[in-house]
Design a protein around this motif. Structure first.
Motif: not given
Length: 309
Positions: A34-46, A49-50, A71-72, A173-177
């Motif tokens: 769970x920790x690695x999945x949430x870390x991986x998926x969130x970093x992937x979204x970031x 966006x970059x 998504x990109x 959030x800043x990257x998305x904005x």
């Protein structure tokens, strides 16, 4: 086959699967996953966006996508998360056969995204590479970090649980904005709409959910530096009731967010907080509820596990 493998590699399937592992099979393996999945998926979204990279069917009209994705494209989240999730399970089992299965699943899920026309080879390779880096880092550093974590007093552990996730959420959030319709060609949006979407996703909601869940989950570990002990479920019926009880509680924050969305535009900080509550429930509230509801197996209690197992 591509559709099936792609569905297996979706975030929703992984989340439910790892919750079952955490609540009913192995708290240690489930916590790692769970920790690695949430870390991986969130970093992937970031990263998406970059990078602001198109998916293949956004730029090549000859490609008929097998799925509508907003998504990109860079890097592939399916490829990245497949390495992380299946790798964690193989790591926890510690058997060569498990590593072979993990490799086959990661390769198959990555291939499915290429076959569906929603990722290029480069995007899939990037996802695999990031996933391998995260998995290798977890295998090398989880135990030292867990020992370091346990040396801090409670208030510091709580800060260490929440602040990094909140900072990375703010960066997302800043990257998305910084994105707007002028950031990418209008043809990309047209391609997404032809496939059934509403245009490229430029919000930070998906990452907000991941960072929030991670913050709440780690905060739930802070009071004892470990989850409450989970004894065996005592058969499939008690196990099923555990999962139903645990997942049902997620409906409340989900309903609150849907009401908020219906009344106004999506508010990422609210989703972060609601997801943090879901993470806290997963690691702390649900095991307590299982005990109160008699959903224990009566067997020996599992050792209290840390994220390093």
């Amino acid at each position: 086959m591509a559709q099936i493998l792609s569905a297996i590699g979706s975030m929703g399937v992984y989340l439910v699967f790892l919750l079952v592992v955490y609540w009913c099979v192995s708290p240690s393996a489930g916590a790692r996953g769970l920790v690695l999945l949430m870390l991986s998926s969130s970093l992937n979204e970031l990263a998406k966006l970059w990078a602001v990279a198109p998916r293949p069917y956004w730029t090549d009209p000859s490609i008929v996508p097998g799925a509508s994705v907003t998504s990109f494209g860079m890097p592939s989240g399916h490829a990245q998360n497949a390495v992380v999730v299946w790798g964690v399970l193989a790591w926890s089992l510690g058997r060569r056969a498990a590593w072979a299965v993990a490799a086959v699943m990661a390769l198959g899920i990555g291939w499915s995204r290429y076959a569906l026309g929603v990722h290029s080879v480069g995007q899939i390779l990037a996802g695999w590479g990031i996933g391998l880096a995260l998995l290798a880092g977890a295998m090398a550093w989880t135990e030292p970090l867990a020992r370091w974590w346990r040396r801090w007093p409670l208030q510091d552990r709580l800060a260490l649980a929440v602040l990094p996730s909140f900072v990375l959420f703010a960066v997302t959030v800043l990257a998305a904005r910084n994105l707007s319709d002028e950031t990418f060609p209008w043809t990309w949006a047209e391609a997404v709409r032809r496939a059934g979407g509403e245009g490229p996703r430029t919000s930070s909601d998906a990452a907000a959910a991941g960072w929030g869940f991670l913050a709440g989950f780690l905060a739930g570990l802070a009071p004892r530096a470990a989850p409450p002990p989970l004894d065996p479920a005592g058969g499939w019926r008690r196990g099923a009731l555990r999962v139903l009880t645990g997942v049902a509680a997620f409906c409340l924050p989900a309903a609150v967010y849907l009401v908020m969305v219906s009344l106004a535009s999506p508010f990422a900080p609210a989703l972060f907080v609601l997801s943090a509550l879901a993470g806290l429930w997963t690691v702390w509230g649900a095991p307590k509820a299982f005990e109160r509801l008699g959903l224990t197996g009566g067997g020996p209690v599992s050792p209290r596990v840390h994220p390093d197992g």
